[in-house]
Design an enzyme around this catalytic site. Structure first.
Site, PDB file in Angstrom:
ATOM      1  N   ASP A 180       0.538  -2.970  -6.130  1.00  0.00           N
ATOM      2  CA  ASP A 180       1.181  -1.759  -5.480  1.00  0.00           C
ATOM      3  C   ASP A 180       2.384  -1.453  -6.324  1.00  0.00           C
ATOM      4  OD1 ASP A 180       0.706  -0.171  -2.563  1.00  0.00           O
ATOM      5  OD2 ASP A 180       2.430   0.550  -3.559  1.00  0.00           O
TER       6      ASP A 180
ATOM      7  N   TYR B  92      -7.592  16.646  -6.086  1.00  0.00           N
ATOM      8  CA  TYR B  92      -8.209  15.558  -5.360  1.00  0.00           C
ATOM      9  C   TYR B  92      -9.702  15.204  -5.324  1.00  0.00           C
ATOM     10  CZ  TYR B  92      -8.538  12.022  -1.638  1.00  0.00           C
ATOM     11  OH  TYR B  92      -8.641  10.992  -0.651  1.00  0.00           O
TER      12      TYR B  92
ATOM     13  N   ASN C 254      -8.500   1.265  -4.612  1.00  0.00           N
ATOM     14  CA  ASN C 254      -7.943   1.698  -3.427  1.00  0.00           C
ATOM     15  C   ASN C 254      -6.929   2.861  -3.696  1.00  0.00           C
ATOM     16  OD1 ASN C 254      -7.306   2.503  -0.633  1.00  0.00           O
ATOM     17  ND2 ASN C 254      -5.708   1.418  -1.156  1.00  0.00           N
TER      18      ASN C 254
ATOM     19  N   ASP D 240       2.382  -0.144 -11.387  1.00  0.00           N
ATOM     20  CA  ASP D 240       2.005   1.297 -11.435  1.00  0.00           C
ATOM     21  C   ASP D 240       0.604   1.223 -12.255  1.00  0.00           C
ATOM     22  OD1 ASP D 240       1.618   3.895 -11.973  1.00  0.00           O
ATOM     23  OD2 ASP D 240       3.474   4.219 -13.247  1.00  0.00           O
ATOM     24  N   VAL D 241      -0.472   1.721 -11.394  1.00  0.00           N
ATOM     25  CA  VAL D 241      -1.971   1.565 -12.157  1.00  0.00           C
ATOM     26  C   VAL D 241      -2.115   2.369 -13.035  1.00  0.00           C
ATOM     27  CG1 VAL D 241      -3.108   0.325 -10.232  1.00  0.00           C
ATOM     28  CG2 VAL D 241      -2.874   2.795 -10.074  1.00  0.00           C
TER      29      VAL D 241
END
Ligand code: ZN
Length: 657
Positions: A440, A554, A487, A460-461
């Site tokens: 996360d 989105y 996710n 931080d993905v």
């Protein structure tokens, strides 16, 4: 070694049993004395039973309790009168002994008494303490161990030759003790096993233990066998993510079930694994019988798991007496691996087991090296170790053990794990026995859970390097990756296309789509090695089949993610990787949905908050927990034949239908 006794702390314990708890915990505080359920203590107390008769009861440590955290409930009360009769028997099998101990307890709900109960009963002192102290074992496990123990203790202890724990040991100890005890005797050393002390008060017995162990420590220091000198140079190689995962796959193959591998490249572990003589000194056997079950007889040096399997099968064939057949043959996979590059690698059916093995082996490395400095480490012969490994009581435990949770030995990685659906996924996976790595951007993830089967990593993905580092951490902690839950995502505020700026569009695409491509690509070689096949679940959105206005970025990102999953299912099915997508809708128990936002959105549609939350065909509230449970189930046996599916979890939506 110093006594930790404090009059102030002790004053809080009013009874003999209370003080027994106190000094047991003092022993438990020092891992060089007892580790993970090792060691045991007792106190003899006279009390009135329900029919008013006074009897003497031995309160002895119960199985399943650690001295470090023991409470009064952790002591099993057993009738002394019967124990003393048992002690006089010539023969008693260990299974019979366990039955006798259990049926002579005065409290049905108490834990099973220690297998060393009869030994405690036959020592004529109120308090008895027993540890597997590292320093004492370092001395006993050498060629001249017996003479050295005599030199250290003189008449202060009775020395008992090695006998396997159980009834026979109790009998031998009782005989030796009554034949050899003197006025000076304050303890008993059990060769290749540990040490007993005793006294009339809790403090006396405890402080004698500390004093006795201290003498062994001082002896090692005087013989220049205490300080383990660091190696001239340590070779530190780059992170070895894929090598560890390959090793895990090999171990799991030999074990016959998924395993957790935990890698330790701290200075002590690397130094031991890189010793010139590691192949010799690590192959002598366990330090004490207490360690045999957890660490297996010998570590694997290097990575040839198949050779280890062959050697283990040969050892079984040679050492198994026909009289113990039929037995449950233990899996022939190593529990400890020593590798020049990977350091100390420990293996367990769960992360907790791998941690216990690591804790034990850290002490074993110290014991071995000190014994080496004293003249040469010498453990028990293979036949004695075999007798413990295939002990009838251990076999009985294996027969009793029920089925493990579904994902035992497997490793899952969840992104966006600090809140909402991601957090719920962590819980659902932990509940099913998986070791979980939570990623996360919120650093709170690192302190999320203090348990051996969870690692939280700030990540931080959107940052490829951060993802690579996170995977290194994950594999170092647990050995590989079986389950990936994609996710993490962002949901920008509503905006129509004519007003949508490029930066917002790109940011949404970067996190919701690009990051998942990187994760998929980097996790693929790990998922491919998963013993039961890899599994990916992507959290999509109802917006994929039924988009709404003002959420173009989105909706498009989640649609592209869904398409990415479909292509991955085509490409990776031959690698036994299953890939499925969930499309939740209106999950309100997440970070972004505060009471205020909910109220205003509900008002916007002319609904109450309750109506708004359940605004679907089934009139149910869809929670993070519902989504997480479905995501976890999709990684399990129920969906073993399903890949590339898209499952709505939205309470029923007429636009989706
Ligand atoms: Zn013991």
């Amino acid at each position: 070694m110093k006594s930790l006794w404090s009059d102030r702390e002790a004053a809080e314990y009013k009874t003999d049993l209370g003080l027994r708890v106190y000094t047991s915990k003092l022993l438990g505080r020092d891992p060089s004395l007892v580790l993970h359920g090792g060691g045991n203590t007792s106190v003899k107390i006279r009390e009135k039973n329900i029919v008013g008769e006074e009897e003497e009861i031995l309160y002895v440590k119960g199985s399943g309790w650690d001295l470090e955290t023991i409470a009064e409930a952790g002591f099993a009360p057993v009738r002394m009168a019967h124990l003393l009769k048992l002690a006089k028997l010539q023969v008693l099998s260990d299974s019979q002994m366990v039955n006798e101990l259990k049926t002579q307890m005065t409290k049905a709900s108490a834990p099973a008494p220690s297998v060393e109960t009869i030994l405690h009963a036959s020592l004529p002192y109120k308090f008895v303490d027993h540890t597997h102290a590292d320093a004492v074992i370092s001395v006993t496990n050498t060629a001249n161990g017996w003479e050295r123990i005599q030199e250290i203790y003189g008449d202060d202890v009775v020395i008992v030759p090695y006998v396997m724990p159980g009834f026979d040991l109790a009998r031998v100890c009782a005989e030796k003790f009554s034949a050899e005890k003197s006025d000076r005797t304050i303890g008993m050393v059990l060769m290749n096993h540990g040490i007993f002390s005793f006294g009339e008060t809790a403090q006396e017995s405890y402080e004698r233990m500390i004093a006795l162990v201290d003498r062994a420590e001082v002896y090692l220091q005087q013989k220049n066998a205490w300080e383990i000198s660091p190696p001239a140079s340590l070779i530190r190689e780059r992170e070895a993510r894929l090598e560890i995962a390959k090793l895990r796959a090999d171990v799991a193959q030999v074990a016959g079930f998924p395993v957790v591998l935990s890698s330790h490249t701290d200075e002590k572990s690397l130094a031991f694994a890189q010793r010139e003589d590691v192949q010799i000194i690590s192959q002598q056997g366990c330090a004490t019988p207490d360690h045999v079950i957890r660490t297996k007889r010998l570590p694997l040096v290097g990575r040839d798991v198949n050779a280890y399997e062959e050697a283990y099968r040969a050892y079984f064939a040679e050492e198994a007496p026909k009289s113990v057949q039929p037995v449950i043959i233990l899996d022939p996979a190593p529990r400890v691996i020593l590798d020049r590059q990977l350091g100390l690698v420990t293996v367990g059916k769960s992360a907790k087991e791998a941690k216990i093995v690591a804790d034990i082996y850290e002490h074993t490395m110290e014991i071995i090296q000190r014994s080496q400095l004293l003249g040469g480490y010498q453990a028990l012969p293979a036949s004695d170790i075999f007798a413990v490994e295939y002990w009838e009581l251990e076999q009985a435990k294996l027969k009793k053990s029920g089925s493990a949770p579904a994902f035992t030995g497997e490793i899952a990685l969840v992104t966006g794990a600090a809140s909402g659906i991601g957090k719920a996924c962590v819980d659902s996976l932990l509940k099913r026995g998986a070791a979980v790595v939570g990623l996360d951007i919120n650093p709170a993830i690192e302190k999320f859970y203090d348990r051996p089967d969870f690692v939280g990593v700030t990540c931080d993905v959107g940052d490829e390097t951060a993802i690579a580092n996170s995977l290194d951490r994950a594999v170092k902690a647990f050995g590989g990756l079986d389950i990936l839950i994609l996710n993490a995502g962002i949901f920008p505020s509503g905006c129509r296309i004519e007003n949508l700026d490029t930066a917002t569009w790109q940011k949404v695409m970067h996190i919701n789509l690009d990051a998942n491509l990187v994760l998929m690509r980097e996790c693929y070689p790990l998922l491919k090695l998963a013993p039961n096949g890899g599994r990916v679940v992507a959290i999509g959105s109802k917006n994929v089949p039924a988009p709404g206005p003002a959420a173009a970025a989105y909706s498009a990102s989640k649609a592209a993610l869904t398409q990415l999953m479909r292509v991955a299912a085509l490409e990776w099915s031959s690698d036994r990787i299953r890939i499925n997508t969930l499309h939740p809708n209106a999950v309100f128990d997440t970070g972004i949905w505060t009471e205020d936002v909910l109220t205003s959105r509900a008002k916007h549609y002319g609904l109450t908050v309750e109506e708004y939350k359940t605004n679907n065909l089934l009139k149910v509230e869809v929670t993070s927990h519902h989504v997480a449970e479905l995501a976890a189930e999709m990684c399990g046996a129920l969906f073993a034949c399903t890949t590339a599916s898209q499952v709505p979890i939205d309470g029923g939506n007429d636009r989706v239908i």
